[in-house]
Design a protein around this motif. Structure first.
Motif, PDB file in Angstrom:
ATOM      1  N   ILE A  12       0.838  -1.200   0.000  1.00 29.72           N
ATOM      2  CA  ILE A  12       0.000   0.000   0.000  1.00 29.72           C
ATOM      3  C   ILE A  12       0.873   1.250   0.000  1.00 29.72           C
ATOM      4  N   ASN A  13       1.968   1.226   0.757  1.00 28.04           N
ATOM      5  CA  ASN A  13       2.886   2.366   0.758  1.00 28.04           C
ATOM      6  C   ASN A  13       3.450   2.599  -0.636  1.00 28.04           C
ATOM      7  N   SER A  14       3.712   1.528  -1.388  1.00 30.18           N
ATOM      8  CA  SER A  14       4.287   1.701  -2.728  1.00 30.18           C
ATOM      9  C   SER A  14       3.336   2.461  -3.643  1.00 30.18           C
ATOM     10  N   VAL A  15       2.040   2.376  -3.373  1.00 28.25           N
ATOM     11  CA  VAL A  15       1.053   3.116  -4.161  1.00 28.25           C
ATOM     12  C   VAL A  15       0.893   4.541  -3.616  1.00 28.25           C
ATOM     13  N   THR A  16       0.641   4.656  -2.323  1.00 30.26           N
ATOM     14  CA  THR A  16       0.325   5.966  -1.745  1.00 30.26           C
ATOM     15  C   THR A  16       1.526   6.907  -1.714  1.00 30.26           C
ATOM     16  N   SER A  17       2.722   6.359  -1.709  1.00 31.94           N
ATOM     17  CA  SER A  17       3.908   7.230  -1.693  1.00 31.94           C
ATOM     18  C   SER A  17       4.144   7.901  -3.041  1.00 31.94           C
ATOM     19  N   ARG A  18       3.387   7.517  -4.053  1.00 32.27           N
ATOM     20  CA  ARG A  18       3.508   8.128  -5.381  1.00 32.27           C
ATOM     21  C   ARG A  18       2.539   9.290  -5.582  1.00 32.27           C
ATOM     22  N   ILE A  19       1.687   9.524  -4.581  1.00 30.41           N
ATOM     23  CA  ILE A  19       0.697  10.603  -4.673  1.00 30.41           C
ATOM     24  C   ILE A  19       1.272  11.826  -3.966  1.00 30.41           C
ATOM     25  N   PRO A  20       1.477  12.922  -4.692  1.00 29.39           N
ATOM     26  CA  PRO A  20       2.111  14.086  -4.066  1.00 29.39           C
ATOM     27  C   PRO A  20       1.230  14.731  -2.995  1.00 29.39           C
ATOM     28  N   ARG A  21       1.913  15.277  -2.007  1.00 31.34           N
ATOM     29  CA  ARG A  21       1.235  16.074  -0.987  1.00 31.34           C
ATOM     30  C   ARG A  21       0.826  17.399  -1.619  1.00 31.34           C
ATOM     31  N   PRO A  22      -0.031  18.157  -0.944  1.00 30.01           N
ATOM     32  CA  PRO A  22      -0.443  19.456  -1.485  1.00 30.01           C
ATOM     33  C   PRO A  22       0.723  20.401  -1.775  1.00 30.01           C
ATOM     34  N   ASP A  23       1.828  20.259  -1.025  1.00 28.64           N
ATOM     35  CA  ASP A  23       2.977  21.141  -1.259  1.00 28.64           C
ATOM     36  C   ASP A  23       3.881  20.642  -2.390  1.00 28.64           C
ATOM     37  N   GLY A  24       3.492  19.511  -3.039  1.00 25.18           N
ATOM     38  CA  GLY A  24       4.275  18.973  -4.143  1.00 25.18           C
ATOM     39  C   GLY A  24       5.310  17.941  -3.737  1.00 25.18           C
ATOM     40  N   SER A  25       5.581  17.812  -2.453  1.00 30.25           N
ATOM     41  CA  SER A  25       6.524  16.791  -1.990  1.00 30.25           C
ATOM     42  C   SER A  25       5.833  15.434  -1.991  1.00 30.25           C
ATOM     43  N   PHE A  26       6.623  14.391  -1.830  1.00 28.40           N
ATOM     44  CA  PHE A  26       6.081  13.038  -1.823  1.00 28.40           C
ATOM     45  C   PHE A  26       6.334  12.378  -0.482  1.00 28.40           C
ATOM     46  N   PRO A  27       5.400  11.522  -0.037  1.00 29.15           N
ATOM     47  CA  PRO A  27       5.645  10.755   1.184  1.00 29.15           C
ATOM     48  C   PRO A  27       6.851   9.837   0.990  1.00 29.15           C
ATOM     49  N   ASP A  28       7.422   9.408   2.094  1.00 31.97           N
ATOM     50  CA  ASP A  28       8.582   8.517   2.029  1.00 31.97           C
ATOM     51  C   ASP A  28       8.218   7.166   1.427  1.00 31.97           C
ATOM     52  N   LEU A  29       9.148   6.638   0.647  1.00 34.59           N
ATOM     53  CA  LEU A  29       9.041   5.267   0.172  1.00 34.59           C
ATOM     54  C   LEU A  29       9.252   4.335   1.357  1.00 34.59           C
ATOM     55  N   TRP A  30       8.788   3.101   1.240  1.00 34.17           N
ATOM     56  CA  TRP A  30       8.925   2.126   2.323  1.00 34.17           C
ATOM     57  C   TRP A  30      10.377   1.997   2.768  1.00 34.17           C
ATOM     58  N   CYS A  31      11.289   1.945   1.823  1.00 36.69           N
ATOM     59  CA  CYS A  31      12.707   1.760   2.151  1.00 36.69           C
ATOM     60  C   CYS A  31      13.298   2.960   2.893  1.00 36.69           C
ATOM     61  N   ASP A  32      12.608   4.097   2.881  1.00 36.20           N
ATOM     62  CA  ASP A  32      13.096   5.293   3.561  1.00 36.20           C
ATOM     63  C   ASP A  32      12.393   5.561   4.889  1.00 36.20           C
ATOM     64  N   LEU A  33      11.412   4.733   5.239  1.00 39.20           N
ATOM     65  CA  LEU A  33      10.716   4.937   6.504  1.00 39.20           C
ATOM     66  C   LEU A  33      11.627   4.550   7.674  1.00 39.20           C
ATOM     67  N   ASN A  34      11.492   5.269   8.782  1.00 38.49           N
ATOM     68  CA  ASN A  34      12.219   4.833   9.975  1.00 38.49           C
ATOM     69  C   ASN A  34      11.415   3.713  10.629  1.00 38.49           C
ATOM     70  N   SER A  35      11.970   3.063  11.606  1.00 39.65           N
ATOM     71  CA  SER A  35      11.312   1.899  12.207  1.00 39.65           C
ATOM     72  C   SER A  35       9.979   2.267  12.855  1.00 39.65           C
ATOM     73  N   GLU A  36       9.871   3.463  13.403  1.00 37.09           N
ATOM     74  CA  GLU A  36       8.612   3.898  14.023  1.00 37.09           C
ATOM     75  C   GLU A  36       7.517   4.070  12.967  1.00 37.09           C
ATOM     76  N   GLN A  37       7.848   4.670  11.831  1.00 32.91           N
ATOM     77  CA  GLN A  37       6.873   4.857  10.757  1.00 32.91           C
ATOM     78  C   GLN A  37       6.431   3.504  10.191  1.00 32.91           C
ATOM     79  N   GLU A  38       7.393   2.621  10.008  1.00 28.47           N
ATOM     80  CA  GLU A  38       7.104   1.290   9.503  1.00 28.47           C
ATOM     81  C   GLU A  38       6.170   0.554  10.470  1.00 28.47           C
ATOM     82  N   LYS A  39       6.489   0.632  11.755  1.00 23.56           N
ATOM     83  CA  LYS A  39       5.682  -0.036  12.783  1.00 23.56           C
ATOM     84  C   LYS A  39       4.256   0.503  12.790  1.00 23.56           C
ATOM     85  N   ARG A  40       4.088   1.817  12.645  1.00 29.01           N
ATOM     86  CA  ARG A  40       2.738   2.383  12.629  1.00 29.01           C
ATOM     87  C   ARG A  40       1.929   1.850  11.441  1.00 29.01           C
ATOM     88  N   ALA A  41       2.567   1.718  10.286  1.00 32.47           N
ATOM     89  CA  ALA A  41       1.874   1.196   9.102  1.00 32.47           C
ATOM     90  C   ALA A  41       1.491  -0.270   9.314  1.00 32.47           C
TER      91      ALA A  41
END
Length: 126
Positions: A12-41
């Motif tokens: 799911i992260n591989s899909v949603t991380s391709r959708i830009p935020r309103p400011d034009g930036s992109f969410p982190d890819l799975w491989c770039d998440l820290n352990s806390e972010q990964e755990k929350r997902a």
């Protein structure tokens, strides 16, 4: 075929991380998440499958709850300052963020028949 919560969260992260935020930036890819972010997902996937289907708004509230409990608040994204622009009521989210919640809702339901709970939910292999 069975999928773990780790695998489903990563897909799911591989899909949603391709959708830009309103400011034009992109969410982190799975491989770039820290352990806390990964755990929350991963925890979100486990929680979703422990209960009946959730609406996108319910998933948004489910996502916000642990962040708020950990001291996060609304603001420009900052990991260090625990700020996130999406810590707002669902109806106040920008369209791109509502789309991400809709994708989470749809994809978790799509994968529900394939989900298998694993002793070590944080492991990609069980």
């Amino acid at each position: 075929m069975k999928l773990t919560s780790y695998q489903i969260a990563e897909i799911i992260n591989s899909v949603t991380s391709r959708i830009p935020r309103p400011d034009g930036s992109f969410p982190d890819l799975w491989c770039d998440l820290n352990s806390e972010q990964e755990k929350r997902a991963i925890d979100a996937v486990v929680k979703i499958y422990s209960e009946p289907a959730k609406t996108p708004e319910e998933l948004h509230n489910l996502w916000m709850k642990p962040l708020l409990e950990d001291g996060w608040s609304a603001g420009d994204y900052s990991l260090q300052n625990k700020k996130h622009p999406c810590i707002v009521p669902f109806h106040d989210l920008p369209a791109s963020e509502i789309l991400k919640d809709e994708i989470w809702s749809s994809m978790t339901e799509l994968f529900r028949p394939y989900y298998t709970q694993c002793e070590d939910e944080a492991s990609e292999l069980c």
